[in-house]
Write a protein that holds these residues in place. Structure first.
Motif, short mmCIF file in Angstrom:
data_model
loop_
_atom_site.label_atom_id
_atom_site.label_comp_id
_atom_site.label_asym_id
_atom_site.label_seq_id
_atom_site.Cartn_x
_atom_site.Cartn_y
_atom_site.Cartn_z
N ASN A 71 0.87 -1.05 0.01
CA ASN A 71 -0.07 0.02 0.16
C ASN A 71 0.93 1.21 -0.25
O ASN A 71 0.76 2.19 0.85
CB ASN A 71 -1.02 0.14 1.33
N SER A 72 1.79 1.33 -0.86
CA SER A 72 2.67 2.57 -1.01
C SER A 72 2.86 3.12 -2.11
O SER A 72 2.43 2.31 -3.13
CB SER A 72 4.05 2.06 -0.37
N GLN A 133 -7.54 1.48 3.17
CA GLN A 133 -8.66 2.33 2.58
C GLN A 133 -8.31 3.32 1.52
O GLN A 133 -8.73 3.62 0.41
CB GLN A 133 -9.61 3.06 3.79
N ALA A 134 -7.40 4.09 2.11
CA ALA A 134 -6.70 5.11 1.16
C ALA A 134 -6.21 4.55 -0.02
O ALA A 134 -6.12 4.98 -1.24
CB ALA A 134 -5.63 6.14 2.07
N PHE A 135 -5.27 3.33 0.26
CA PHE A 135 -4.58 2.84 -0.99
C PHE A 135 -5.81 2.16 -1.93
O PHE A 135 -5.50 2.54 -3.17
CB PHE A 135 -3.68 1.73 -0.56
N ILE A 138 -6.80 5.06 -4.27
CA ILE A 138 -5.81 5.28 -5.38
C ILE A 138 -5.84 4.09 -6.16
O ILE A 138 -5.62 4.44 -7.55
CB ILE A 138 -4.53 5.45 -4.68
N LEU A 139 -5.82 2.94 -5.82
CA LEU A 139 -5.74 1.59 -6.81
C LEU A 139 -6.81 1.64 -7.69
O LEU A 139 -6.77 1.32 -8.67
CB LEU A 139 -5.56 0.35 -5.97
N LEU A 140 -8.06 2.13 -7.28
CA LEU A 140 -9.19 2.15 -8.08
C LEU A 140 -9.05 2.99 -9.24
O LEU A 140 -9.27 2.54 -10.43
CB LEU A 140 -10.44 2.45 -7.21
N LEU A 141 -8.45 4.10 -9.04
CA LEU A 141 -8.27 5.20 -9.96
C LEU A 141 -7.25 4.64 -10.87
O LEU A 141 -7.32 4.93 -12.24
CB LEU A 141 -7.57 6.41 -9.13
N VAL A 142 -6.25 3.95 -10.58
CA VAL A 142 -5.26 3.59 -11.39
C VAL A 142 -5.53 2.15 -12.29
O VAL A 142 -5.41 2.22 -13.52
CB VAL A 142 -3.98 3.03 -10.61
N ARG A 143 -6.48 1.26 -11.82
CA ARG A 143 -7.23 0.49 -12.63
C ARG A 143 -8.23 0.90 -13.47
O ARG A 143 -8.62 0.45 -14.80
CB ARG A 143 -7.77 -0.46 -11.78
N HIS A 174 -3.24 13.02 0.80
CA HIS A 174 -2.87 12.14 1.69
C HIS A 174 -1.32 12.70 2.11
O HIS A 174 -0.96 12.40 3.21
CB HIS A 174 -2.64 10.65 1.00
N TYR A 175 -0.71 12.83 1.23
CA TYR A 175 0.70 13.50 1.51
C TYR A 175 0.84 14.49 2.66
O TYR A 175 1.74 14.54 3.70
CB TYR A 175 1.67 13.86 0.26
#
Length: 299
Positions: A71-72, A133-135, A138-143, A174-175
């Protein structure tokens, strides 16, 4: 000058000239469209966002080593030297894009990617570790980006550009949440430091004084130093020298230039002063540093 470190360009395609996304499983990248092999340290002329789904290796970025955690997200800017060591069960995504691909906006003349704290900024951590949850967000957007990229249909570039902007803004949020308490991100101090880092990245070779940077920013040297000290914990002068030393490290390891030639290329009039500065910052002479890293990379 022989450059031992390769700089890779984006390969492009008929529709996507300045953007690519790859899903990577295992220790090697099997995709034929990927722009380069990654078994040696290298750099890019483009930006890269690395999404790591599991704990499976390590990532070297400009002489610092970061473990690959689940998750990074890791961020790379043009010119940074890096290498990813992937374990066999590695699973992640790589998003690569040019500065021209990112929306330029209407009012800023500068590259807007300089306003993301994790890009073009050696003083900030290029790594964002997220909770599940946050990852997943992000992962949904990337997919979704990967699915759209595979289509390569009309308006694909515009859709991907919108996705990329959303992805980076989410990562920035998030950062900022992660580092806000520690580094006061979002304050006027941080805004000054962002602008200062952007100017240093562009002008560090000119050996400008703090007064010169403060004048370009429209603030006093005292305010600039106070902001840098508050956010980074170093003086503004130290940041400038640190950027010069990073450039010296790159030249020592990845070119055949002598110590004296490197000193002159970095606009040090006195090579012995360059050597003393390098040793003070790293604890090693330029020759010692070069010998140790050459043995590590077997050059």
């Amino acid at each position: 000058m022989i450059d031992r470190i390769k700089t890779y360009e984006l390969p492009g395609s008929t529709i996507l000239q300045d953007f690519q996304i790859y899903e990577v499983k295992g220790g090697e990248i099997a995709n034929k469209r990927y722009p380069h092999k990654t078994d040696r340290p290298h750099r890019h002329s483009y930006y890269e966002v690395c999404l790591f789904m599991n704990e499976a290796g390590k990532h070297e970025i400009d002489f610092n080593t970061y473990p690959i955690l689940s998750n990074s997200v890791h961020f790379l800017s043009p010119g940074q030297v890096h290498r990813i060591f992937r374990d066999k069960d590695y699973h992640g995504y790589l998003i690569v894009f040019s500065s021209e691909f990112f929306p330029l906006g209407t009012s800023r003349q500068e590259n807007p990617l300089f306003y993301f704290p994790f890009f073009n900024n050696p003083t900030m951590l290029p790594v964002l570790d997220l909770d599940g949850q946050a990852f997943d967000e992000i992962l949904l957007l990337v997919r979704q980006m990967k699915k759209e990229s595979d289509l390569e249909q009309q308006s694909t570039s515009e859709i991907l550009r919108a996705y990329l902007q959303l992805l980076l803004l989410k990562c920035k949020r998030h950062y900022m949440w992660k580092f806000a308490e520690k580094q006061h991100i979002g304050t006027s101090y941080f805004a000054h430091v962002q602008q200062f880092n952007m100017l240093v990245e562009k002008k560090f070779m000119e050996h400008l004084l703090i007064q010169d940077y403060a004048e370009m920013m429209g603030i006093s040297p005292a305010i600039l130093n106070r902001a840098v000290k508050k956010i980074i914990g170093k003086t503004a002068a130290e940041i400038i020298v640190d950027r010069l030393i990073l450039q010296a490290k790159r030249l020592l390891i990845y070119t055949d230039l002598s110590n004296k030639e490197i000193a002159f290329s970095l606009n040090y009039a006195d090579p012995s002063y360059f050597t003393r500065t390098f040793k003070k910052k790293t604890g090693k002479s330029p020759s010692q540093f070069k010998k140790e890293l050459n043995e590590k990379y077997q050059y």
